[in-house]
Design a protein around this motif. Sequence first.
Motif, short mmCIF file in Angstrom:
data_model
loop_
_atom_site.label_atom_id
_atom_site.label_comp_id
_atom_site.label_asym_id
_atom_site.label_seq_id
_atom_site.Cartn_x
_atom_site.Cartn_y
_atom_site.Cartn_z
N LYS A 283 -10.17 -1.99 3.61
CA LYS A 283 -10.23 -0.59 3.20
C LYS A 283 -11.67 -0.07 3.23
CE LYS A 283 -6.14 -0.11 0.25
NZ LYS A 283 -5.67 0.13 -1.13
N TYR B 286 1.82 1.94 -3.71
CA TYR B 286 0.78 2.62 -4.46
C TYR B 286 0.59 4.05 -3.98
CZ TYR B 286 -0.76 -1.33 -7.23
OH TYR B 286 -0.83 -2.33 -8.15
N SER B 287 0.76 4.28 -2.68
CA SER B 287 0.59 5.63 -2.15
C SER B 287 1.67 6.57 -2.66
CB SER B 287 0.62 5.60 -0.62
OG SER B 287 -0.45 4.85 -0.11
N GLY C 292 2.10 5.97 3.60
CA GLY C 292 1.03 5.50 2.75
C GLY C 292 -0.34 5.99 3.17
N ASP C 293 -1.25 6.05 2.18
CA ASP C 293 -2.58 6.59 2.47
C ASP C 293 -3.42 5.68 3.35
OD1 ASP C 293 -2.95 4.63 0.67
OD2 ASP C 293 -3.76 5.86 -0.92
N SER D 250 0.86 7.71 -6.13
CA SER D 250 -0.28 8.63 -6.23
C SER D 250 -0.21 9.70 -5.14
CB SER D 250 -1.59 7.84 -6.08
OG SER D 250 -1.62 7.16 -4.85
N PHE D 251 1.01 9.98 -4.67
CA PHE D 251 1.20 10.94 -3.60
C PHE D 251 0.67 12.32 -3.97
CE2 PHE D 251 4.13 14.37 -2.23
CZ PHE D 251 3.73 14.45 -0.91
N GLY E 154 -3.03 12.59 -3.25
CA GLY E 154 -3.31 12.65 -1.83
C GLY E 154 -2.93 13.99 -1.22
N THR F 253 1.27 10.62 4.62
CA THR F 253 0.96 9.95 3.35
C THR F 253 2.23 9.61 2.58
OG1 THR F 253 -1.12 11.17 3.21
CG2 THR F 253 -0.35 10.13 1.20
N GLN G 47 0.83 -1.20 0.00
CA GLN G 47 0.00 0.00 0.00
C GLN G 47 0.86 1.25 0.00
OE1 GLN G 47 -0.83 2.33 2.66
NE2 GLN G 47 0.77 1.57 3.99
N GLN G 48 2.07 1.16 0.56
CA GLN G 48 2.99 2.30 0.51
C GLN G 48 3.47 2.52 -0.93
OE1 GLN G 48 6.88 1.87 2.38
NE2 GLN G 48 6.64 3.88 3.33
#
Length: 383
Positions: free
Chosen positions: A184, A80-81, A124-125, A84-85, A88, A120, A77-78
Amino acid sequence: GAGIGGWIVFERVSKKQAIPVIVRFGLLLLLAVLLWSPCLFGLQQFGGYSAVAKNHAGYVVGWSGWWDGVARHFLIQQHYSMSSFLAGAGAVVVLQMLFWPITLTGRGGWWLAPALIVTTFYYGDLTVLAMLASIGLYNFKQELNNSKEVYATLGWWMLLAWILGLLLTTPLYRPYPRLLCPLKIALIMAGGMGIVATLKTCIGADPSQDIQKLFPIRKKVHTTILVGMLLGLQILMLNKNPSYQSRIAFEVMAKEIVSQIKSNEAVKAGTTVKLDAIIYIIAEPGLYYHLASLEDGRFDFITQPGSNLGMLAAGKIDPRVPTFLILGPHAKEERVQLEAFKQRLTHINNYNYIASDLVLLDDFPPSAIDHNRHLVVQLFHVK
């Protein structure tokens, strides 16, 4: 069931309140069993559900692998975060800009935007979502305690059981990225309550009041410009976001394989039966479904999934029908065993493709996916 249990034990509800809930839960269980029973009965001819359970058991890592599962899910998940930082961070900046004059006047919310952005970026989100969910669960429970809403409290206990249950059990299974989806969903529900609680703290107002009081007109123009800029930057970053990677390689490959099999000498020679060819495929379900979707009357072939090389044993295939074997990139054991059948196989072609992050993260941590991105599918003719 766990939520109802926690609700009855810790809220000390009366029998009059508890019995109707237990009865409803029992009816839901009965309905679920009835709807699922045709599937269970249909499995009896194949040995019952035990074969399915045995297959699933092979993916359970148990308590010894629990910490490793947590670490893998966190890294995924980090990964992907980080990609897409921008989205966010942009959302948090927009939120901060909307309430900037208020949060700088002593409400105590001025730290929210930089704190969420830093969290984030580094963690991660999903971590931010967990923080908001914790805030939401805590604040909503305090409100429920004051309001004495018994059945709303039941909903709170069910959501808590959903989150804690999945936090405990998800890492017990092989860490596929998709397994985080149910968790989630629950965190988003609780996180929504956390956002409401955070806004109340920041702006000192009830979010249910007139929207014009929360979003002054003079800020709408600035906010629209800011949102437009952030969306534009996000579009420019799409090619760097693994969520938008192409995943049509098997669709294209399936058409190439069928075309090559059509032109094979064994197929062109014709058969004494209606069927033109049989294609066995091992260790690549996605490619199997694309091949199966191409079956039609013009080129009459059947696609068969194989769990091993059993079809290569003597007498297992019909010599009247040209037979082909496809080995996916995950058929590592079968590739080793091919040596024993090399006299019966003719290698036709290798199909190279680049796997997406979503596929590779099923088997590798984020740090290893770039070294394993180029995969090969092999096509053989079975003599």
